[in-house]
Design a protein around this motif. Structure first.
Motif, PDB file in Angstrom:
ATOM      1  N   PRO A   1      -1.430  13.797  21.632  1.00  0.00           N
ATOM      2  CA  PRO A   1      -2.946  13.575  20.476  1.00  0.00           C
ATOM      3  C   PRO A   1      -3.056  11.669  20.866  1.00  0.00           C
ATOM      4  O   PRO A   1      -2.238  11.258  21.108  1.00  0.00           O
ATOM      5  CB  PRO A   1      -1.937  13.048  19.159  1.00  0.00           C
ATOM      6  CG  PRO A   1      -0.557  14.302  19.860  1.00  0.00           C
ATOM      7  CD  PRO A   1      -0.671  13.947  20.948  1.00  0.00           C
ATOM      8  N   SER A   2      -4.359  11.009  20.770  1.00  0.00           N
ATOM      9  CA  SER A   2      -4.408  10.082  21.200  1.00  0.00           C
ATOM     10  C   SER A   2      -4.168   9.066  20.542  1.00  0.00           C
ATOM     11  O   SER A   2      -3.447   9.111  19.138  1.00  0.00           O
ATOM     12  CB  SER A   2      -6.166  10.324  20.604  1.00  0.00           C
ATOM     13  OG  SER A   2      -6.964  11.621  21.034  1.00  0.00           O
ATOM     14  N   GLU A   3      -4.270   8.013  21.223  1.00  0.00           N
ATOM     15  CA  GLU A   3      -2.970   6.776  20.216  1.00  0.00           C
ATOM     16  C   GLU A   3      -3.475   5.693  21.933  1.00  0.00           C
ATOM     17  O   GLU A   3      -4.976   5.305  22.140  1.00  0.00           O
ATOM     18  CB  GLU A   3      -1.612   7.043  21.377  1.00  0.00           C
ATOM     19  CG  GLU A   3      -1.506   7.100  23.198  1.00  0.00           C
ATOM     20  CD  GLU A   3       0.149   7.600  23.435  1.00  0.00           C
ATOM     21  OE1 GLU A   3       0.832   8.477  22.731  1.00  0.00           O
ATOM     22  OE2 GLU A   3       0.249   7.122  24.435  1.00  0.00           O
ATOM     23  N   GLY A   4      -3.227   4.532  20.866  1.00  0.00           N
ATOM     24  CA  GLY A   4      -3.940   3.276  21.429  1.00  0.00           C
ATOM     25  C   GLY A   4      -3.547   2.802  22.610  1.00  0.00           C
ATOM     26  O   GLY A   4      -2.136   3.200  23.492  1.00  0.00           O
ATOM     27  N   MET A   5      -4.435   2.221  23.307  1.00  0.00           N
ATOM     28  CA  MET A   5      -4.312   1.836  24.742  1.00  0.00           C
ATOM     29  C   MET A   5      -4.295  -0.036  25.411  1.00  0.00           C
ATOM     30  O   MET A   5      -5.121  -0.260  23.738  1.00  0.00           O
ATOM     31  CB  MET A   5      -5.201   2.302  25.561  1.00  0.00           C
ATOM     32  CG  MET A   5      -5.823   3.885  25.628  1.00  0.00           C
ATOM     33  SD  MET A   5      -4.258   4.545  26.886  1.00  0.00           S
ATOM     34  CE  MET A   5      -3.734   6.276  26.004  1.00  0.00           C
ATOM     35  N   VAL A   6      -3.742  -0.356  25.604  1.00  0.00           N
ATOM     36  CA  VAL A   6      -3.797  -1.643  26.054  1.00  0.00           C
ATOM     37  C   VAL A   6      -4.675  -1.414  27.205  1.00  0.00           C
ATOM     38  O   VAL A   6      -4.631  -0.857  28.024  1.00  0.00           O
ATOM     39  CB  VAL A   6      -2.512  -2.376  26.144  1.00  0.00           C
ATOM     40  CG1 VAL A   6      -1.695  -1.992  24.876  1.00  0.00           C
ATOM     41  CG2 VAL A   6      -1.811  -1.715  27.422  1.00  0.00           C
TER      42      VAL A   6
ATOM     43  N   CYS B   1      -9.388   5.131  13.141  1.00  0.00           N
ATOM     44  CA  CYS B   1     -10.879   5.410  14.017  1.00  0.00           C
ATOM     45  C   CYS B   1     -10.495   4.930  15.375  1.00  0.00           C
ATOM     46  O   CYS B   1      -9.506   4.754  16.030  1.00  0.00           O
ATOM     47  CB  CYS B   1     -12.000   3.919  13.172  1.00  0.00           C
ATOM     48  SG  CYS B   1     -12.313   4.074  11.534  1.00  0.00           S
TER      49      CYS B   1
ATOM     50  N   GLY C   1     -12.251   0.688  15.499  1.00  0.00           N
ATOM     51  CA  GLY C   1     -12.239   1.506  17.314  1.00  0.00           C
ATOM     52  C   GLY C   1     -13.141   0.800  17.259  1.00  0.00           C
ATOM     53  O   GLY C   1     -13.537   0.839  18.975  1.00  0.00           O
TER      54      GLY C   1
ATOM     55  N   THR D   1       0.808   7.818  16.576  1.00  0.00           N
ATOM     56  CA  THR D   1       1.193   7.002  16.622  1.00  0.00           C
ATOM     57  C   THR D   1       0.544   5.598  16.118  1.00  0.00           C
ATOM     58  O   THR D   1      -0.558   6.720  15.462  1.00  0.00           O
ATOM     59  CB  THR D   1       1.151   6.504  17.880  1.00  0.00           C
ATOM     60  OG1 THR D   1      -0.213   7.081  18.284  1.00  0.00           O
ATOM     61  CG2 THR D   1       2.090   7.583  19.389  1.00  0.00           C
TER      62      THR D   1
ATOM     63  N   VAL E   1     -10.678   1.667  22.695  1.00  0.00           N
ATOM     64  CA  VAL E   1      -8.916   1.869  21.231  1.00  0.00           C
ATOM     65  C   VAL E   1      -8.183   2.939  21.863  1.00  0.00           C
ATOM     66  O   VAL E   1      -7.320   2.471  21.784  1.00  0.00           O
ATOM     67  CB  VAL E   1      -9.846   1.147  20.422  1.00  0.00           C
ATOM     68  CG1 VAL E   1      -8.731   1.401  19.386  1.00  0.00           C
ATOM     69  CG2 VAL E   1     -10.827   0.316  20.108  1.00  0.00           C
ATOM     70  N   THR E   2      -8.488   4.140  21.876  1.00  0.00           N
ATOM     71  CA  THR E   2      -7.304   5.093  21.934  1.00  0.00           C
ATOM     72  C   THR E   2      -8.389   5.881  23.464  1.00  0.00           C
ATOM     73  O   THR E   2      -9.382   6.018  23.762  1.00  0.00           O
ATOM     74  CB  THR E   2      -7.300   5.317  20.471  1.00  0.00           C
ATOM     75  OG1 THR E   2      -8.545   6.603  20.440  1.00  0.00           O
ATOM     76  CG2 THR E   2      -6.953   5.005  19.123  1.00  0.00           C
TER      77      THR E   2
ATOM     78  N   MET F   1       0.104   1.512  17.468  1.00  0.00           N
ATOM     79  CA  MET F   1      -0.390   0.813  17.938  1.00  0.00           C
ATOM     80  C   MET F   1      -0.225  -0.685  18.480  1.00  0.00           C
ATOM     81  O   MET F   1      -0.951  -0.827  17.536  1.00  0.00           O
ATOM     82  CB  MET F   1      -1.543   0.988  19.923  1.00  0.00           C
ATOM     83  CG  MET F   1      -1.898  -0.313  20.305  1.00  0.00           C
ATOM     84  SD  MET F   1       0.127  -0.046  21.623  1.00  0.00           S
ATOM     85  CE  MET F   1      -0.411   0.504  22.729  1.00  0.00           C
TER      86      MET F   1
ATOM     87  N   PRO G   1       4.312   3.830  28.615  1.00  0.00           N
ATOM     88  CA  PRO G   1       4.826   4.152  27.352  1.00  0.00           C
ATOM     89  C   PRO G   1       4.996   5.878  27.339  1.00  0.00           C
ATOM     90  O   PRO G   1       6.262   6.558  26.370  1.00  0.00           O
ATOM     91  CB  PRO G   1       4.091   4.050  25.852  1.00  0.00           C
ATOM     92  CG  PRO G   1       2.207   3.919  26.594  1.00  0.00           C
ATOM     93  CD  PRO G   1       2.764   3.102  28.015  1.00  0.00           C
ATOM     94  N   ARG G   2       3.972   5.850  28.541  1.00  0.00           N
ATOM     95  CA  ARG G   2       4.637   8.308  28.286  1.00  0.00           C
ATOM     96  C   ARG G   2       5.704   8.147  29.928  1.00  0.00           C
ATOM     97  O   ARG G   2       4.582   9.109  30.397  1.00  0.00           O
ATOM     98  CB  ARG G   2       3.271   8.435  28.547  1.00  0.00           C
ATOM     99  CG  ARG G   2       2.566   8.640  27.024  1.00  0.00           C
ATOM    100  CD  ARG G   2       3.290   8.779  25.746  1.00  0.00           C
ATOM    101  NE  ARG G   2       2.775   8.947  24.324  1.00  0.00           N
ATOM    102  CZ  ARG G   2       4.167   8.945  23.280  1.00  0.00           C
ATOM    103  NH1 ARG G   2       5.391  10.297  23.817  1.00  0.00           N
ATOM    104  NH2 ARG G   2       2.665   8.711  21.994  1.00  0.00           N
TER     105      ARG G   2
ATOM    106  N   ALA H   1      -3.163   6.001  15.027  1.00  0.00           N
ATOM    107  CA  ALA H   1      -3.750   7.070  15.722  1.00  0.00           C
ATOM    108  C   ALA H   1      -2.870   8.210  15.186  1.00  0.00           C
ATOM    109  O   ALA H   1      -2.573   8.535  14.357  1.00  0.00           O
ATOM    110  CB  ALA H   1      -3.959   7.334  17.462  1.00  0.00           C
TER     111      ALA H   1
ATOM    112  N   LEU I   1       7.849   2.745  21.657  1.00  0.00           N
ATOM    113  CA  LEU I   1       8.048   2.590  23.330  1.00  0.00           C
ATOM    114  C   LEU I   1       6.867   1.570  23.932  1.00  0.00           C
ATOM    115  O   LEU I   1       6.196   1.360  23.484  1.00  0.00           O
ATOM    116  CB  LEU I   1       6.871   3.805  23.590  1.00  0.00           C
ATOM    117  CG  LEU I   1       8.096   5.353  23.125  1.00  0.00           C
ATOM    118  CD1 LEU I   1       6.483   6.598  23.476  1.00  0.00           C
ATOM    119  CD2 LEU I   1       8.893   5.558  24.670  1.00  0.00           C
TER     120      LEU I   1
END
Lengths: 297, 200
Positions: A228-233, B117, A28, B43, A254-255, B45, A183-184, B40, B2
């Motif tokens: 649902p929460s997912e990883g971000m860049v 996390c 996290g 997913t 982070v997400t 990443m 991605p979305r 997550a 993706l």
């Protein structure tokens, strides 16, 4: 005797930044680091520091310091007028600062974030492998406050024979950033995807190292279910229910739980980080990201 | 699969168990050029160094892995002592139909696994083995949740590592510090850790 910098006034926001933390996303912990990485790298190269040395990220000028011990500094990123004991210096030059001298930065002419680096680097203790202040996770050294003493490290190599770098200053006016599909992207209507590219977005005052809140054409979703929460860049354009995108910068979470319609290409993220509230951003879609000339390990 | 520009690849899978299985396969042997892996809910990443690899190559490496379904990463076991006196315990008892005592029993009886996390450093999302305790978030998040609060939301339980705003249903508190920068490693609840809650 060791040298240090004493903070007289930090300006609106000054933080210690290096190239950030890697590999801790699963805990996290985000990447953080300089918002305009190429500017910090350049500052360190001008001083003969490793590119990963820590410097000061000064948001909208206003920083005043006193040098304890003589030292060598440079300023990159948003060009501020800099004075040392009242004498004016150019940004991008290499400047000797005598013991006891008073260094002060005015308002940047263009851009938002200036990097004041010192030969030897800012030598505060690392936290989780970095000296970067992560303003979201509350990691690393706190933002500078009056009275802080910042230790300066020992120089690690010779000074390069360059004393002025010629690089373009951050842009004034509208700034065009390249994006690739997020991605979305398919969570949005065709109209929304077109609107992102056709209109201009104002950078609002509600912008910081986490992200830039933009205001412009509303981006409507094609589906209403919860993501649902997912990883971000870094560079992601995340769209909350308001339909107004947020452009994620160095301290992004982070997400995240909102869909990402598009991603600013890594080569353009440092330019995004220099756009001030009140300036406008336009987005140009490219099929896939070009090589990032600034990328290196 | 993706892509997120050339600095990320978001891999979407069927469910949380598939996330855990793929994470278990890859965590100790990341594909070349992957600088961070963030699991997550549905997913994973992959954060990529574009100078060393590209999303296509990472996608091929991920496709080559055949995770065993039901396989969970095993990062060890932790016992978490809890005082079950949370402000939402009665509400959770009503929502689940288990009553307050039933909630405590369901929470302590099963083994939980940290799936991922997020939200804050050291905030682990723990998934159990049944859905008895699946509850919605509070309709109005609290502006201040104390550190150490043990809470439920959706299919997850978690422990707030620092005082923060939060919308999860609070069922208890622990004196254990899930996040402590003076400790190595600072996070206790890392992906793959199996957790049992016991009444303090």
């Amino acid at each position: 005797m060791e040298s240090w910098l004493e903070v007289v006034t930090p300006g609106p926001l000054t933080t210690v930044q290096d190239l950030g933390r890697s590999g801790l996303g699963a805990l996290g912990v985000g990447h953080s680091g300089a918002a305009d990485t190429p500017a910090l790298r350049l500052a360190n190269r001008l001083l003969g520091n490793p590119e990963s040395a820590a410097g000061l990220e000064v948001t909208f000028g206003g920083l005043e310091l006193v040098a304890h011990g003589s030292m060598t500094v440079t300023l990159t990123g948003a060009p501020c007028p800099m004075t040392v004991d009242g004498r004016a210096h150019w940004a991008l030059g290499v400047v000797r600062v005598p013991d006891g001298a008073h260094l002060s930065l005015g308002l940047p002419l263009t851009g938002l974030r200036s990097y004041l680096a010192v030969r030897g680097g800012i030598d505060v203790p690392e936290q989780l492998g970095s000296r970067s202040c992560d303003t979201l996770a509350v990691l690393g050294p706190a933002p500078l406050a009056t009275g802080d003493r910042l230790p300066v490290g020992a120089p690690s190599g010779p000074l390069p024979g360059v004393d002025l770098a010629l690089v373009a200053a951050p842009e004034a006016g509208d700034v065009s950033l390249r994006v690739v599909d997020g991605p979305r992207a398919d969570w949005f209507t065709a109209d929304a995807r077109a609107a992102l590219l056709s209109g201009a977005y104002d950078v609002t005052a509600d912008s910081n190292r986490v992200g830039m809140r933009l205001s412009g054409p509303v981006l409507e979703r094609a589906r209403d279910d919860e993501l649902p929460s997912e990883g971000m860049v870094c560079g992601a354009l995340q769209v909350p229910p308001s339909g107004q995108p947020t452009l994620f910068l160095a301290d992004h979470p982070v997400t995240g739980g909102y869909p990402v319609i598009a991603v600013v290409v890594p080569a353009d993220v440092p330019r995004a980080a220099q756009v001030r509230p009140g300036q406008r951003i336009t987005f140009v879609r490219i099929p896939s990201a070009p090589p990032d000339p600034g990328a290196r390990e | 699969m993706l892509p997120c520009g050339d600095s990320g690849l978001l891999v979407e899978v069927q469910d949380l168990d598939a996330v855990l299985a793929l994470y278990a396969e890859l965590v100790d042997d990341l594909p070349e050029g992957v600088v961070d892996l963030v699991p997550a809910a549905r997913t994973l990443m992959f954060r990529i160094d574009p100078a060393r690899t590209d999303p296509d190559r990472v996608a091929r490496a991920v496709r080559a892995v055949e995770p065993q379904s039901g396989h969970r990463p095993d990062a060890g076991h932790l016992e978490v002592p809890v005082t079950y006196d949370g402000a939402d315990l009665a509400e959770v008892g009503r929502l689940t139909g288990l009553g307050e005592r039933g909630v405590v029993e369901a929470h302590t009886a099963q083994e939980w696994t940290v799936a991922f996390c997020g939200f804050a450093p050291g905030f682990g999302y723990l998934v159990g083995v049944d859905d008895q305790l699946t509850v919605p978030r509070r309709s109005t998040p609290r502006t201040k949740v104390p550190a150490g609060s043990v809470a439920l939301a959706g299919e997850f339980t978690g422990v707030y590592p620092q005082e923060s705003p939060g919308g999860w249903q609070l069922i208890g508190r622990t004196t254990l510090k899930p996040w402590d920068l003076d400790r190595e490693p600072p996070a206790l609840l890392v992906p793959g850790i199996r957790v049992t809650f016991v009444e303090a």
